[in-house]
Motif scaffolding. Structure first.
Motif, mmCIF file in Angstrom:
data_model
loop_
_atom_site.group_PDB
_atom_site.id
_atom_site.type_symbol
_atom_site.label_atom_id
_atom_site.label_comp_id
_atom_site.label_asym_id
_atom_site.label_seq_id
_atom_site.Cartn_x
_atom_site.Cartn_y
_atom_site.Cartn_z
ATOM 1 N N THR A 108 0.823 -1.198 0.000
ATOM 2 C CA THR A 108 0.000 0.000 0.000
ATOM 3 C C THR A 108 0.863 1.256 0.000
ATOM 4 O OG1 THR A 108 -1.913 -1.050 1.052
ATOM 5 C CG2 THR A 108 -1.675 1.334 1.347
ATOM 6 N N GLU A 109 1.894 1.272 0.836
ATOM 7 C CA GLU A 109 2.717 2.482 0.948
ATOM 8 C C GLU A 109 3.644 2.683 -0.234
ATOM 9 O OE1 GLU A 109 6.123 4.594 3.790
ATOM 10 O OE2 GLU A 109 4.894 2.958 4.594
ATOM 11 N N HIS A 110 4.280 1.620 -0.696
ATOM 12 C CA HIS A 110 5.363 1.799 -1.669
ATOM 13 C C HIS A 110 4.979 1.493 -3.118
ATOM 14 C CE1 HIS A 110 8.303 2.686 1.424
ATOM 15 N NE2 HIS A 110 7.796 1.691 2.124
ATOM 16 N N VAL A 136 1.096 5.328 -1.076
ATOM 17 C CA VAL A 136 0.391 6.171 -0.106
ATOM 18 C C VAL A 136 1.274 6.417 1.111
ATOM 19 C CG1 VAL A 136 -1.632 6.391 1.371
ATOM 20 C CG2 VAL A 136 -1.823 5.248 -0.850
ATOM 21 N N LYS A 137 1.617 7.682 1.343
ATOM 22 C CA LYS A 137 2.426 8.053 2.500
ATOM 23 C C LYS A 137 1.765 9.233 3.203
ATOM 24 C CE LYS A 137 6.067 8.245 5.219
ATOM 25 N NZ LYS A 137 6.353 7.173 6.202
ATOM 26 N N ILE A 192 -1.407 13.728 2.171
ATOM 27 C CA ILE A 192 -0.889 12.415 1.779
ATOM 28 C C ILE A 192 -0.062 12.579 0.508
ATOM 29 C CG2 ILE A 192 -1.517 10.121 0.915
ATOM 30 C CD1 ILE A 192 -3.914 10.150 2.748
ATOM 31 N N LYS A 193 1.136 12.052 0.566
ATOM 32 C CA LYS A 193 2.000 12.066 -0.610
ATOM 33 C C LYS A 193 1.765 10.791 -1.404
ATOM 34 C CE LYS A 193 6.814 12.697 -2.064
ATOM 35 N NZ LYS A 193 8.215 12.876 -1.612
ATOM 36 N N ILE A 194 1.583 10.948 -2.710
ATOM 37 C CA ILE A 194 1.391 9.804 -3.595
ATOM 38 C C ILE A 194 2.639 9.636 -4.442
ATOM 39 C CG2 ILE A 194 -0.024 8.769 -5.406
ATOM 40 C CD1 ILE A 194 -1.492 9.111 -2.754
ATOM 41 N N GLU A 195 3.355 8.536 -4.203
ATOM 42 C CA GLU A 195 4.610 8.283 -4.921
ATOM 43 C C GLU A 195 4.708 6.778 -5.215
ATOM 44 O OE1 GLU A 195 9.414 9.164 -4.540
ATOM 45 O OE2 GLU A 195 8.076 9.665 -2.887
ATOM 46 N N PRO A 196 4.138 6.344 -6.354
ATOM 47 C CA PRO A 196 4.107 4.912 -6.653
ATOM 48 C C PRO A 196 5.449 4.389 -7.177
ATOM 49 C CG PRO A 196 3.144 6.145 -8.454
ATOM 50 C CD PRO A 196 3.469 7.149 -7.379
#
Length: 584
Positions: A519-521, A525-526, A535-539
């Motif tokens: 989910t995070e990485h 979603v961070k 929320i930072k979105i960095e896929p």
């Protein structure tokens, strides 16, 4: 109701109506606290007769839906009969998936006397465990939950039996010259009927199933308190809570079981005690409170920890020597597989001390305790002057990388990536994945998830295990079959430390790390502002073609989809609830 994305058996096992109070009747707060269970009960029929022995007839009747009611018609009974002429009548039932709960048996009429009959019941997380004897050569036990017992089955009645974690149930008729009539045998599945708000879906079904299995593993452990295991240990272990609560944040959002468990740990551990007797577990308590605050933004709850945190910080700082090295007492523990590497443990404890004190500084500033924050900062600054050797420990290297005591790229190259999934562990595997992400090796982490956690699925797992070693795979039998001749029993033949053989838990929440990590990485979603306000979105898709999913926030559901274009760039679509600021 549970989400459509769950694979069919998962959905079948979990769909149930919520219980409600009587219409129009308002419950007092004390009644809600003392008398109303947060748990739902659902009755699950077996999906397969895995084995039978002796005189057993019409046993397929037990696969049909039941109604929990005996009746005088006495039709279509499954029959177990002993007449002294052969082996004892016995059956082994497969309920299709790991469950937390007990067993219900509904019986018919037998003669010539209307007397109860003695039966033996054995639960198993694997088929072979259900066929084992307590104290036998493979270490079966009744620790924490009674899973092997004799009882009386009533004549023309119903009995509900002890709860544990299990998928398989063996029933033996113990009486000589007797006939047992079984109308129904159903699992009493006990769980919190809560929605899976978070989700994860990609073009790789193996990763999707791993995410779902981690979520389900934690869900089963969300009982009155958040346990680490539903067979054993049915206890609140604070270090084990960290991967579990990371998964709760990613899947369920706020749930009362988290603060209840954190508060219980504090209330049962007056200082100068260490939570669960382990110094790092008190450190995890600090880290957990900050993570919970970032997800939910409840500053008042954080302020309730101020006094205890102040004392705990002073206790930790007192264990740091003039040489800037940790000198922690209590049980010096990271996880079981690393427990025979004292140099690695020391390196890990140095990193955990830095991590927990740096986190305590953030909390202290938030709750207005500048003095404690300053003490934390000064101690962390001098501890960073000493960098221990991880001594080949992937656990220690991961913590050193996460805390910046060791460059993440070096930790990944020299230790974490050596041998791929070799020497990974179910608990600290989460932090090994985190360290690999910090080093930029997201593809390597995805590959390990597929290999290591995926191997448990290949062996029949429906929840993730207390421990797993890649060496166990060779010539191993699946847990959902009786071990064929010449094969290894992956449950009974392996395990170490406190989890030898069948004592080994096959549903341990600390093994759910890939759910939170994906989910995070991968979904990217961070949470960067408390309460999910930003929320930072960095896929990081690696070799995936697309990934989509949802994330629970206090403001509603965040929806995300990433698609890899032909030129390799990522197209991102985001639907964020009002009140959540997205950073890209």
């Amino acid at each position: 109701m549970l989400q459509k994305f769950l694979y069919p058996l998962f959905a079948i096992c979990l769909i149930a109506a919520s219980t409600h109070a009587q219409p129009g009747k308002k419950l007092s707060s004390s009644a809600k606290a003392d008398n109303i269970s947060p748990l739902t009960r659902q009755y699950i029929s077996p999906v397969k007769i895995l084995w039978k022995e002796g005189q057993v007839n019409n046993i397929e009747q037990l696969l049909k839906p039941g109604i929990s009611q005996a009746d005088l018609a006495n039709r279509n009974m499954a029959i177990l009969k002993n007449d002294g002429s052969g082996k004892k009548a016995s059956i082994l039932l497969d309920f299709g998936k790991e469950l937390q709960g007990g067993l219900e048996i509904v019986t018919g009429m037998w003669g010539p006397k209307n007397v109860p009959l003695k039966i033996r019941v054995r639960y198993g997380e694997s088929a072979s465990e259900a066929m084992s004897d307590v104290g036998g050569p493979k270490g079966a036990t009744n620790d924490h939950a009674i899973r092997d017992f004799t009882t009386l089955a009533p004549w023309l009645g119903r009995i509900q039996l002890a709860e544990s974690g299990f998928r398989f149930v063996r029933i033996d008729l113990e009486e000589e010259n007797a006939e047992l009539q079984l109308k129904e045998v159903r699992a009493i599945f006990t769980y919190r009927d809560i929605p899976y708000i978070g989700s994860f879906k990609s073009n790789d079904e193996r990763l999707n199933k791993i995410w779902e299995t981690g979520a389900y593993t934690v869900h089963l452990n969300m009982q009155e308190y958040l346990w680490d295991g539903i067979k054993r240990d049915r206890l609140v272990w604070v270090g084990d809570l960290h991967p579990e609560i990371s998964t709760v944040n990613s899947v369920f959002g706020y749930n009362e079981v988290v603060p209840k468990s954190l508060d219980l740990s504090k209330e049962t551990t007056p200082l100068p005690g260490w939570m669960n007797g382990i110094s790092t577990y008190s450190m995890w308590w600090i880290i957990l409170h900050y993570d919970w605050y970032m997800q939910n933004g409840d500053l008042n709850y954080l302020k309730q920890q101020k006094q205890y945190l102040n004392g705990l910080v002073k206790q930790i700082v007192a264990k740091v020597g003039d040489d800037n090295q940790e000198k922690l007492d209590g049980t010096r523990f990271l996880d079981w597989p690393s427990s025979e590497n004292p140099k690695g443990i020391h390196a890990g404890l140095q990193a955990m001390t830095v991590w927990s004190l740096a986190t305590a500084s953030k909390i202290s500033n938030l709750v207005g305790d500048k003095e404690t924050a300053d003490l934390c900062n000064k101690t962390v600054a001098r501890m960073r002057k000493y960098i221990p050797d991880p001594n080949g420990s992937k656990q220690a290297a991961a913590l050193l990388a996460i805390t910046g005591l060791m460059p993440a790229e070096k930790a990944n190259k020299d230790v974490l990536s050596v041998g791929g999934a070799a020497n990974f562990s179910t608990f600290y595997g989460y932090y090994m994945l985190e360290a690999k992400a910090k080093a930029g090796d997201h593809q390597g982490a995805i590959d390990v998830i597929r290999q290591y956690w995926g191997a448990m699925l290949d062996l029949g797992a429906t929840t993730f295990w207390e421990d797993f070693n890649m060496d166990w795979i060779a010539n191993a039998s699946r847990i959902d079959e009786l071990v064929p001749e010449g094969k290894k029993d992956v449950h009974g033949d392996y395990g170490a430390y406190c989890y030898v053989g069948f004592r080994h838990s096959l549903c341990h929440g600390w093994a759910s790390g890939p759910t939170a990590w994906l989910t995070e990485h991968v979904l990217g979603v961070k949470v960067v502002e408390a309460g999910c306000k930003a929320i930072k979105i960095e896929p990081h898709l690696g070799d995936l073609k697309f990934v989509e999913g949802t994330y629970p926030t206090p403001y509603g559901v965040l929806k995300i989809k990433h698609t890899k274009l032909a030129n390799g760039k990522i197209k991102t679509d985001i639907n964020a609830p009002k009140g959540v600021r997205i950073i890209q």
